[in-house]
Design an enzyme around this catalytic site. Structure first.
Site, mmCIF file in Angstrom:
data_model
loop_
_atom_site.group_PDB
_atom_site.id
_atom_site.type_symbol
_atom_site.label_atom_id
_atom_site.label_comp_id
_atom_site.label_asym_id
_atom_site.label_seq_id
_atom_site.Cartn_x
_atom_site.Cartn_y
_atom_site.Cartn_z
ATOM 1 C CG MET A 196 44.256 92.063 5.473
ATOM 2 S SD MET A 196 45.601 92.799 6.568
ATOM 3 C CE MET A 196 46.589 91.384 7.795
ATOM 4 N N PRO A 197 41.767 89.759 3.315
ATOM 5 C CG PRO A 197 39.502 89.553 1.590
ATOM 6 C CD PRO A 197 40.758 90.168 2.803
ATOM 7 C CB ILE A 198 46.663 87.483 2.217
ATOM 8 C CG1 ILE A 198 46.894 88.634 2.794
ATOM 9 C CG2 ILE A 198 48.230 87.742 1.584
ATOM 10 C CD1 ILE A 198 47.533 88.174 4.647
ATOM 11 C CB THR A 210 47.110 92.139 1.311
ATOM 12 O OG1 THR A 210 47.202 93.035 2.165
ATOM 13 C CG2 THR A 210 49.234 91.882 0.848
#
Length: 61
Positions: free
Chosen positions: A1-3, A40
């Site tokens: 999940m890259p932020i 995100t």
């Protein structure tokens, strides 16, 4: 999940922000191979009085 956190000076339109998050999401999906719904992005608008470069506040330029 890259932020991804994007800090930029205030004043960009909502249309420009929409385009930016679309393009950044596309780049992450392409380069990391993750689904778009896992990306995100946090945008932080910064007041020009809280940013300086070369010893001068952005609001003074």
């Amino acid at each position: 999940m890259p932020i991804v956190q994007v800090e930029m000076l205030e004043g960009h339109t909502l249309a420009k922000k929409r385009l930016m998050v679309e393009k950044v999401t596309e780049a992450i999906v392409e380069s990391l191979g993750v689904p778009a719904d896992k990306v995100t992005i946090i945008i932080r608008d910064m007041s020009k009085e809280n940013f300086s470069k070369a010893g001068k506040l952005a609001c003074d330029q």
